[in-house]
Design a protein around this motif. Structure first.
Motif, short mmCIF file in Angstrom:
data_model
loop_
_atom_site.label_atom_id
_atom_site.label_comp_id
_atom_site.label_asym_id
_atom_site.label_seq_id
_atom_site.Cartn_x
_atom_site.Cartn_y
_atom_site.Cartn_z
N THR A 137 15.86 21.37 48.81
CA THR A 137 15.07 20.39 49.55
C THR A 137 15.29 20.60 51.04
O THR A 137 16.39 20.97 51.47
CB THR A 137 15.47 18.94 49.18
OG1 THR A 137 16.88 18.77 49.39
CG2 THR A 137 15.11 18.62 47.75
N VAL A 145 13.27 13.46 52.88
CA VAL A 145 12.87 14.74 52.31
C VAL A 145 11.48 15.12 52.83
O VAL A 145 10.54 14.33 52.75
CB VAL A 145 12.84 14.68 50.77
CG1 VAL A 145 12.24 15.96 50.20
CG2 VAL A 145 14.25 14.49 50.23
N ASN A 176 18.78 10.70 54.55
CA ASN A 176 17.87 11.76 54.96
C ASN A 176 16.48 11.54 54.38
O ASN A 176 16.32 10.92 53.33
CB ASN A 176 18.41 13.12 54.49
CG ASN A 176 19.61 13.56 55.29
OD1 ASN A 176 20.01 12.93 56.26
ND2 ASN A 176 20.21 14.66 54.86
N GLU A 213 15.32 18.50 54.37
CA GLU A 213 15.48 17.09 54.69
C GLU A 213 15.74 16.89 56.17
O GLU A 213 16.48 17.64 56.79
CB GLU A 213 16.63 16.50 53.88
CG GLU A 213 16.52 16.69 52.37
CD GLU A 213 17.67 16.10 51.61
OE1 GLU A 213 18.52 15.42 52.25
OE2 GLU A 213 17.76 16.30 50.39
#
Length: 206
Positions: free
Chosen positions: A81, A37, A35, A83
């Motif tokens: 986060t 971020v 992923n 992502e």
């Protein structure tokens, strides 16, 4: 939502340098298993992180993302986060220190669902931005345009239906008014006829 004990940093926290490892470098080839971020906030270090690869985003969008992340960690704790997946979907990831007994896990889920509901247009816009400019999926723009046109058409149909309902209601009011006027006219004629008839005890012709 991921709840982890120890990670690569050794303390369960996503540090700024570990998040930076996922930073997308412009139009570079992206790892399909990793992923990317977009941004994040860490309640343990009281830090906010934004991936500079997304600097072209409008400033108001950047501020909105910062407010979302910081408020989340202030309210429930942990590390949040946002992502992008390899398919271009935007996920909320939450990580928590194993010894953080103050973390509000229920509040975390509720807060994420609140963001997904209240910030739906913002989040979808970010997904389209990523899919077009980072994944090169230009067809997404056409799909978004068709979706917008469909929603506009449905909204117009609802307005038209509402207008038809108002017209029908107005017609019913007009019909009731016309019927009332006819009754009043009939009553007036009846009173006039009564006045023309000879009254009892008035010395009429016998």
């Amino acid at each position: 939502m991921d709840r982890k004990g120890n990670d690569e940093t050794g303390d369960g926290c996503v540090r700024e340098d570990s998040m930076a490892k996922k930073e997308a470098g412009g139009q570079r080839e992206l790892d399909g298993q990793e992923n990317i971020v977009l941004c994040g906030a860490n309640s343990y270090e009281q830090k906010y992180y934004f991936n500079r690869a997304f600097d072209r985003l409008p400033e108001e969008v950047k501020r909105e993302l910062q407010i979302m992340c910081v408020l989340f960690t202030e309210d429930v704790g942990g590390v949040l986060t946002l992502e992008f997946t390899s398919e271009g979907e935007l996920d909320f990831k939450v990580q928590v220190d194993e010894g953080d007994y103050l973390f509000d896990e229920i509040g975390s889920g509720l807060k994420i669902r609140q963001y997904q509901r209240e910030k739906r247009e913002l989040l979808r816009g970010l997904e389209v931005f990523y899919q077009v400019f980072f994944l090169g999926l230009d067809s997404v723009l056409g799909e978004e345009t068709q979706e917008a046109e469909r929603e506009a058409h449905e909204a117009g149909a609802e307005v038209h239906a509402a207008g038809g309902g108002v017209y029908e209601a107005g017609a019913e009011v007009y019909a009731v008014g016309a019927e009332s006027a006819a009754i009043q006219e009939a009553e007036l004629k009846a009173r006039q006829v009564q006045r023309l008839q000879p009254g009892e005890g008035r010395g009429g012709v016998q």
